[in-house]
Design a protein around this motif. Structure first.
Motif, PDB file in Angstrom:
ATOM      1  N   ASP A   1      30.144  10.955  16.172  1.00  0.00           N
ATOM      2  CA  ASP A   1      29.408  12.102  16.726  1.00  0.00           C
ATOM      3  C   ASP A   1      28.614  12.819  15.635  1.00  0.00           C
ATOM      4  O   ASP A   1      27.479  13.246  15.854  1.00  0.00           O
ATOM      5  N   VAL A   2      29.220  12.937  14.464  1.00  0.00           N
ATOM      6  CA  VAL A   2      28.508  13.629  13.371  1.00  0.00           C
ATOM      7  C   VAL A   2      27.295  12.799  12.954  1.00  0.00           C
ATOM      8  O   VAL A   2      26.194  13.339  12.764  1.00  0.00           O
TER       9      VAL A   2
ATOM     10  N   ALA B   1      26.370  22.204  14.493  1.00  0.00           N
ATOM     11  CA  ALA B   1      26.818  21.171  15.445  1.00  0.00           C
ATOM     12  C   ALA B   1      27.954  20.342  14.836  1.00  0.00           C
ATOM     13  O   ALA B   1      28.935  20.015  15.511  1.00  0.00           O
ATOM     14  N   VAL B   2      27.830  20.052  13.548  1.00  0.00           N
ATOM     15  CA  VAL B   2      28.880  19.296  12.852  1.00  0.00           C
ATOM     16  C   VAL B   2      30.192  20.084  12.893  1.00  0.00           C
ATOM     17  O   VAL B   2      31.259  19.547  13.232  1.00  0.00           O
TER      18      VAL B   2
ATOM     19  N   GLU C   1      21.227  24.310  12.120  1.00  0.00           N
ATOM     20  CA  GLU C   1      21.636  23.900  13.476  1.00  0.00           C
ATOM     21  C   GLU C   1      22.467  22.615  13.405  1.00  0.00           C
ATOM     22  O   GLU C   1      23.471  22.478  14.099  1.00  0.00           O
ATOM     23  N   GLN C   2      22.020  21.691  12.552  1.00  0.00           N
ATOM     24  CA  GLN C   2      22.779  20.444  12.424  1.00  0.00           C
ATOM     25  C   GLN C   2      24.193  20.727  11.890  1.00  0.00           C
ATOM     26  O   GLN C   2      25.171  20.193  12.400  1.00  0.00           O
TER      27      GLN C   2
ATOM     28  N   ASP D   1      25.584  10.883  14.788  1.00  0.00           N
ATOM     29  CA  ASP D   1      24.553  11.047  15.819  1.00  0.00           C
ATOM     30  C   ASP D   1      23.717  12.296  15.560  1.00  0.00           C
ATOM     31  O   ASP D   1      22.538  12.345  15.868  1.00  0.00           O
ATOM     32  N   VAL D   2      24.356  13.309  14.985  1.00  0.00           N
ATOM     33  CA  VAL D   2      23.649  14.570  14.716  1.00  0.00           C
ATOM     34  C   VAL D   2      22.838  14.481  13.422  1.00  0.00           C
ATOM     35  O   VAL D   2      21.696  14.923  13.356  1.00  0.00           O
ATOM     36  N   THR D   3      23.430  13.895  12.386  1.00  0.00           N
ATOM     37  CA  THR D   3      22.820  13.965  11.052  1.00  0.00           C
ATOM     38  C   THR D   3      22.101  12.680  10.634  1.00  0.00           C
ATOM     39  O   THR D   3      21.327  12.687   9.687  1.00  0.00           O
TER      40      THR D   3
END
Ligand code: FES
Length: 172
Positions: free
Chosen positions: A48-49, A27-28, A23-24, A51-53
């Motif tokens: 943004d990346v 999103a990336v 999922e991560q 923030d996800v990872t």
């Protein structure tokens, strides 16, 4: 025949799927696709990346570089230039140890050494179990209670090196 560079690329790809969930990574890829071809997109994409990872290891920088059609050195240059970007994962608890003058004068040298030794982690690093990250800061703004460390939002005042194990024990 598989070339050495192909092997390196495969290794990087594997390390990404070991580190991050599907999922991560989806999103990336969405962030990259949304920004492909947009001028000045690199910094917002990295933000943004992250923030996800949570951090931006080299294989992820490579994925971003390829996705945005930039060179890896360009991406790496930005990641290393801005202190906001992290190449290492952050631990569950962030320890800030003050390296400022007041703390030094009041004996933080043992504190810093013991912290690194006890956690087997350099200042600026993260423990192998990702329980702690250690950051050195110039002043925590509370010199009157030096030497000071903070763990997350908790401020520990007038800390002596021998008190460290009991302090760290509070954070799992
Ligand atoms: S020098 Fe350590 S809190 Fe200011």
């Amino acid at each position: 025949m598989v070339q050495a560079s192909d092997q390196a690329a495969a290794k990087m790809e594997n390390s990404l799927s070991e580190e991050f969930t599907a999922e991560q990574l989806d999103a990336v890829d969405k962030i990259i696709r949304r920004n492909r071809g947009r001028p000045g997109a690199l910094i917002p994409v990295l933000k943004d990346v992250q923030d996800v990872t949570g951090f931006l290891p080299l294989p992820l920088q490579k994925r971003i570089a390829e996705g945005l059609r930039l060179s890896l050195s360009e991406v790496y240059g930005v990641v290393t230039f801005y202190s906001f970007f992290r190449q290492e994962p952050i631990g569950r608890h962030l320890i800030k140890v003050c390296l400022g003058t007041a703390c030094y004068v009041r004996g933080n040298k043992d504190l810093v050494q013991n912290l690194s030794r006890d956690l087997d982690c350099r200042i600026g690093g993260t423990t192998r179990d990702r329980r702690f990250s250690i950051e050195g800061v110039r002043c925590l703004g509370c010199c009157g209670i030096a030497p000071v460390i903070t763990v997350g939002d908790d401020v520990h005042r007038e800390v002596r090196a021998k008190e460290l194990p009991a302090i760290l024990e509070q954070y799992k």
